[in-house]
Scaffold this active site. Structure first.
Site, PDB file in Angstrom:
ATOM      1  CB  SER A 115       1.377  -5.173   8.870  1.00 27.69           C
ATOM      2  OG  SER A 115       1.906  -5.207  10.339  1.00 27.69           O
ATOM      3  CD  GLU A 242       2.190   1.155   8.335  1.00 25.95           C
ATOM      4  OE1 GLU A 242       1.272   1.543   8.875  1.00 25.95           O
ATOM      5  OE2 GLU A 242       2.464   0.128   8.100  1.00 25.95           O
ATOM      6  CG  HIS A 312      -0.818  -0.835  10.550  1.00 23.05           C
ATOM      7  ND1 HIS A 312       0.249  -0.984   9.924  1.00 23.05           N
ATOM      8  CD2 HIS A 312      -1.280  -2.109  11.093  1.00 23.05           C
ATOM      9  CE1 HIS A 312       0.733  -2.158  10.351  1.00 23.05           C
ATOM     10  NE2 HIS A 312      -0.076  -2.617  11.019  1.00 23.05           N
TER      11      HIS A 312
END
Length: 343
Positions: A115, A242, A312
């Site tokens: 992230s 992602e 994630h």
């Protein structure tokens, strides 16, 4: 790329909070402790929590220099063999002025997170150090009851072995997102959902190249900063992207992908892997956006695999930056062709 040394049982792993200070909040502290216990028991290693890692959201937001101080100290500490981030967040790029880049380049160590940690990974990547786009303390390591076998296997193959990582199979099951991190849920398992496996959404055949990428929103947000890789670093690469739990709209994804296309990234890479959208939200819509943008770029030939379990997603596998990987859209396979660590 310079690879870190492998982990052995009995080694010490450091915990840092380089983004959000969530791990130190009173209502979440139990989960940090649960993750630490799982690290120690599952891998037979020792855990060292860095001095500022559990000081909470407000303090760490106000003091990015303290977050960087923990990173710098962990890098220079000869006892520490790996560094694991507590969680992501929004603004770890603010550490940039305070990072000791001499310590970073002179002490290559296993470094893991995903992230917002993309910004930190690129600090290493731009200095030639391979790191792991992989598990974080509060999510993967702190999974209620026990860690997922798929994640544990990836950690063992990536950090504890000097053998080539090899074929990455799809996760057979996925954790349903959304279990609240309240202590009353501590003994409650998250439901498991069936996973459909990899999907070829563009191009044909196989492609090899070095791994480069991260969380899409972070990559897009750092364009124009010194952290964004030079375009030549994408040459011959396998791009991995992602998206986060914010679930950006397909329209926003389209606009931002088009910007990356116009600076020439898709002309340079050999292939792309795309993580399963968080909770499967916009699964079909995102796929159509990717196909549209690659058609605009004249790259309908570019091999692209979709619905991979990284970032994630829980469980997840680890993507080591800079390592050589192979995408095969005919066999629907993804391989990492070398080891992530050395003796």
């Amino acid at each position: 790329m310079i690879k870190p040394q492998r982990l052995y049982e009995g080694d010490t792993v450091a915990i840092v909070s380089l983004s959000s200070g969530l791990a130190g909040e009173p209502g979440i502290r139990w989960r940090a402790e649960q993750g630490i216990r799982h690290i120690e028991e599952t891998f037979n290693v020792k855990v060292k929590v860095m001095p500022n890692a559990l000081k909470g959201i407000d303090y760490l937001y106000d003091h990015p220099e303290k977050r960087a101080e923990d990173l710098n100290s962990a890098l220079k500490d000869p006892e520490v063999k790996a560094i694991i981030c507590a969680i992501g967040g929004k603004e770890s790029i603010r550490l940039l002025p305070y990072v000791d880049f001499d310590a970073l380049t002179n002490n290559p160590k296993i470094f893991s997170g995903y992230s917002d940690t993309t910004s930190n990974h690129l600090m290493f990547y731009n200095n030639g150090i391979s790191t792991s786009y992989g598990p974080a303390l509060l999510t993967d390591f702190a999974e209620n009851i026990e860690m997922d076998d798929y994640t544990v296997e990836s950690i063992r193959k990536t950090w504890f072995s000097t053998e080539p990582i090899g074929d990455i199979k799809p996760a057979a099951k996925l954790r349903k997102y959304g279990l609240q991190w309240d202590i009353e849920n501590k003994e409650k398992r998250r439901p498991l959902l069936d996973n459909a496996g990899y999907e070829s959404i563009n191009g044909s055949g196989a492609a090899e190249g070095h791994l480069i990428g991260g969380c899409f929103e972070v990559i897009d947000n750092i364009r124009g900063t010194e952290l964004f890789p030079d375009l030549n670093q994408f040459d011959g690469g396998i791009l991995f992207f992602e998206n986060s739990e914010t679930n950006i709209t397909p329209e926003t994804l389209e606009d931002n992908l088009r910007s990356l296309s116009m600076i020439g990234i898709f002309d340079r890479v050999h292939g792309i892997i795309i993580g399963r959208p968080e909770s499967g939200i916009y699964y079909e819509e995102y796929k159509e956006v990717w196909q549209k943008i690659l058609k605009e770029a004249g790259r309908e030939d570019l091999p692209v695999l979709y619905n991979l379990s990284f970032g994630h997603n829980e469980p997840k596998f680890i993507l080591p930056y800079g390592l050589k990987a192979k995408v095969d859209t005919e066999k629907l396979t993804f391989e990492i062709l070398e080891s992530a660590v050395t003796d």
